[in-house]
Design a protein around this motif. Structure first.
Motif, PDB file in Angstrom:
ATOM      1  N   LYS A   1       6.890  10.783   7.517  1.00 33.83           N
ATOM      2  CA  LYS A   1       7.793   9.922   8.283  1.00 33.83           C
ATOM      3  C   LYS A   1       7.303   9.786   9.720  1.00 33.83           C
ATOM      4  CE  LYS A   1      12.007  10.603   5.620  1.00 33.83           C
ATOM      5  NZ  LYS A   1      13.375  11.110   5.623  1.00 33.83           N
ATOM      6  N   ALA A   2       6.830  10.884  10.298  1.00 33.82           N
ATOM      7  CA  ALA A   2       6.288  10.845  11.657  1.00 33.82           C
ATOM      8  C   ALA A   2       5.038   9.972  11.692  1.00 33.82           C
ATOM      9  CB  ALA A   2       5.974  12.250  12.158  1.00 33.82           C
ATOM     10  N   LEU A   3       4.225  10.067  10.676  1.00 28.26           N
ATOM     11  CA  LEU A   3       3.016   9.255  10.589  1.00 28.26           C
ATOM     12  C   LEU A   3       3.374   7.772  10.464  1.00 28.26           C
ATOM     13  CD1 LEU A   3      -0.044   9.233  10.470  1.00 28.26           C
ATOM     14  CD2 LEU A   3       0.105   9.769   8.051  1.00 28.26           C
ATOM     15  N   LYS A   4       4.373   7.470   9.656  1.00 30.18           N
ATOM     16  CA  LYS A   4       4.814   6.080   9.506  1.00 30.18           C
ATOM     17  C   LYS A   4       5.338   5.538  10.830  1.00 30.18           C
ATOM     18  CE  LYS A   4       7.744   3.031   6.831  1.00 30.18           C
ATOM     19  NZ  LYS A   4       8.727   2.901   5.768  1.00 30.18           N
ATOM     20  N   GLN A   5       6.130   6.324  11.515  1.00 31.10           N
ATOM     21  CA  GLN A   5       6.671   5.899  12.808  1.00 31.10           C
ATOM     22  C   GLN A   5       5.536   5.663  13.804  1.00 31.10           C
ATOM     23  OE1 GLN A   5       9.569   8.535  14.527  1.00 31.10           O
ATOM     24  NE2 GLN A   5       9.716   7.355  16.406  1.00 31.10           N
ATOM     25  N   TYR A   6       4.558   6.557  13.817  1.00 27.70           N
ATOM     26  CA  TYR A   6       3.410   6.402  14.712  1.00 27.70           C
ATOM     27  C   TYR A   6       2.673   5.093  14.412  1.00 27.70           C
ATOM     28  CZ  TYR A   6      -0.959   7.240  17.114  1.00 27.70           C
ATOM     29  OH  TYR A   6      -2.049   7.111  17.930  1.00 27.70           O
ATOM     30  N   CYS A   7       2.466   4.810  13.137  1.00 24.49           N
ATOM     31  CA  CYS A   7       1.787   3.577  12.746  1.00 24.49           C
ATOM     32  C   CYS A   7       2.567   2.347  13.199  1.00 24.49           C
ATOM     33  CB  CYS A   7       1.603   3.529  11.226  1.00 24.49           C
ATOM     34  SG  CYS A   7       0.386   4.682  10.588  1.00 24.49           S
ATOM     35  N   GLU A   8       3.877   2.379  13.010  1.00 23.44           N
ATOM     36  CA  GLU A   8       4.716   1.247  13.408  1.00 23.44           C
ATOM     37  C   GLU A   8       4.676   1.029  14.914  1.00 23.44           C
ATOM     38  OE1 GLU A   8       8.491   2.282  11.677  1.00 23.44           O
ATOM     39  OE2 GLU A   8       7.903   1.536   9.694  1.00 23.44           O
ATOM     40  N   GLU A   9       4.735   2.104  15.677  1.00 24.60           N
ATOM     41  CA  GLU A   9       4.714   2.000  17.137  1.00 24.60           C
ATOM     42  C   GLU A   9       3.380   1.463  17.655  1.00 24.60           C
ATOM     43  OE1 GLU A   9       5.672   5.927  18.509  1.00 24.60           O
ATOM     44  OE2 GLU A   9       7.783   5.742  17.924  1.00 24.60           O
ATOM     45  N   CYS A  10       2.306   1.785  16.957  1.00 24.21           N
ATOM     46  CA  CYS A  10       0.960   1.391  17.401  1.00 24.21           C
ATOM     47  C   CYS A  10       0.433   0.154  16.684  1.00 24.21           C
ATOM     48  CB  CYS A  10      -0.010   2.553  17.204  1.00 24.21           C
ATOM     49  SG  CYS A  10       0.401   3.989  18.193  1.00 24.21           S
ATOM     50  N   GLY A  11       1.215  -0.387  15.759  1.00 27.03           N
ATOM     51  CA  GLY A  11       0.784  -1.567  15.024  1.00 27.03           C
ATOM     52  C   GLY A  11      -0.378  -1.297  14.080  1.00 27.03           C
ATOM     53  N   LEU A  12      -0.407  -0.090  13.515  1.00 25.92           N
ATOM     54  CA  LEU A  12      -1.479   0.308  12.604  1.00 25.92           C
ATOM     55  C   LEU A  12      -0.979   0.289  11.164  1.00 25.92           C
ATOM     56  CD1 LEU A  12      -2.727   3.315  14.725  1.00 25.92           C
ATOM     57  CD2 LEU A  12      -3.861   1.103  14.471  1.00 25.92           C
ATOM     58  N   PRO A  13      -1.867   0.062  10.205  1.00 24.37           N
ATOM     59  CA  PRO A  13      -1.442   0.018   8.799  1.00 24.37           C
ATOM     60  C   PRO A  13      -1.101   1.401   8.249  1.00 24.37           C
ATOM     61  CG  PRO A  13      -3.812  -0.222   8.943  1.00 24.37           C
ATOM     62  CD  PRO A  13      -3.290  -0.197  10.360  1.00 24.37           C
ATOM     63  N   TYR A  14       0.073   1.522   7.689  1.00 26.55           N
ATOM     64  CA  TYR A  14       0.532   2.775   7.095  1.00 26.55           C
ATOM     65  C   TYR A  14       0.289   2.810   5.588  1.00 26.55           C
ATOM     66  CZ  TYR A  14       3.859   6.207   5.291  1.00 26.55           C
ATOM     67  OH  TYR A  14       4.432   7.248   4.611  1.00 26.55           O
ATOM     68  N   GLU A  15       0.290   1.650   4.949  1.00 26.93           N
ATOM     69  CA  GLU A  15       0.243   1.560   3.492  1.00 26.93           C
ATOM     70  C   GLU A  15      -0.927   2.307   2.852  1.00 26.93           C
ATOM     71  OE1 GLU A  15       0.755  -1.105   5.545  1.00 26.93           O
ATOM     72  OE2 GLU A  15       2.916  -1.168   5.201  1.00 26.93           O
ATOM     73  N   PRO A  16      -2.166   2.204   3.383  1.00 27.94           N
ATOM     74  CA  PRO A  16      -3.266   2.953   2.740  1.00 27.94           C
ATOM     75  C   PRO A  16      -3.044   4.467   2.750  1.00 27.94           C
ATOM     76  CG  PRO A  16      -4.145   1.287   4.226  1.00 27.94           C
ATOM     77  CD  PRO A  16      -2.663   1.343   4.446  1.00 27.94           C
ATOM     78  N   LEU A  17      -2.460   4.972   3.829  1.00 26.26           N
ATOM     79  CA  LEU A  17      -2.176   6.405   3.907  1.00 26.26           C
ATOM     80  C   LEU A  17      -1.118   6.800   2.888  1.00 26.26           C
ATOM     81  CD1 LEU A  17      -2.075   6.846   7.775  1.00 26.26           C
ATOM     82  CD2 LEU A  17      -3.837   7.698   6.231  1.00 26.26           C
ATOM     83  N   GLU A  18      -0.060   6.012   2.820  1.00 26.22           N
ATOM     84  CA  GLU A  18       1.012   6.315   1.876  1.00 26.22           C
ATOM     85  C   GLU A  18       0.506   6.243   0.436  1.00 26.22           C
ATOM     86  OE1 GLU A  18       5.577   5.061   0.873  1.00 26.22           O
ATOM     87  OE2 GLU A  18       4.235   3.514   1.636  1.00 26.22           O
ATOM     88  N   LYS A  19      -0.286   5.230   0.120  1.00 23.73           N
ATOM     89  CA  LYS A  19      -0.827   5.084  -1.230  1.00 23.73           C
ATOM     90  C   LYS A  19      -1.680   6.293  -1.608  1.00 23.73           C
ATOM     91  CE  LYS A  19      -3.660   2.163  -4.126  1.00 23.73           C
ATOM     92  NZ  LYS A  19      -4.658   1.127  -4.184  1.00 23.73           N
ATOM     93  N   SER A  20      -2.565   6.697  -0.719  1.00 30.10           N
ATOM     94  CA  SER A  20      -3.433   7.846  -0.980  1.00 30.10           C
ATOM     95  C   SER A  20      -2.616   9.122  -1.125  1.00 30.10           C
ATOM     96  CB  SER A  20      -4.453   7.981   0.150  1.00 30.10           C
ATOM     97  OG  SER A  20      -5.290   9.075  -0.062  1.00 30.10           O
ATOM     98  N   TRP A  21      -1.608   9.292  -0.274  1.00 25.81           N
ATOM     99  CA  TRP A  21      -0.740  10.476  -0.319  1.00 25.81           C
ATOM    100  C   TRP A  21      -0.020  10.545  -1.660  1.00 25.81           C
ATOM    101  CZ3 TRP A  21       4.731  11.019  -0.113  1.00 25.81           C
ATOM    102  CH2 TRP A  21       5.191  12.299   0.199  1.00 25.81           C
TER     103      TRP A  21
END
Length: 78
Positions: free
Chosen positions: A48-68
């Motif tokens: 969740k912290a990683l997702k929030q960080y991605c959203e704040e920085c405009g970075l893609p979260y989906e590849p990380l979530e998929k791999s996880w």
């Protein structure tokens, strides 16, 4: 791609060392190091912290979530 590689590539794309990345997510250097070496994987709170960080920085979260998620399935954690 294994989560350990995915998270390391993500951190490097942010131009951060493990300590800086850990601080941004509220975890220790050791935790990030263990993720990147495949000795541990983030829990739900860290994801969740990683997702929030991605959203704040405009970075893609989906590849990380998929791999996880794929790693969780392979480990039988689902």
């Amino acid at each position: 791609m294994p989560f350990s590689s995915e998270i390391k590539n993500f951190r490097l794309s942010c131009l951060m060392n493990q300590t800086e990345f850990g601080n941004a997510l509220g975890v220790s250097f050791t935790t990030v190091n263990r993720w990147e070496n495949g000795k541990a994987r983030p829990n739900i709170k860290a994801m969740k912290a990683l997702k929030q960080y991605c959203e704040e920085c405009g970075l893609p979260y989906e590849p990380l979530e998929k791999s996880w998620r794929e790693n969780r399935i392979q480990e039988g954690a689902v």
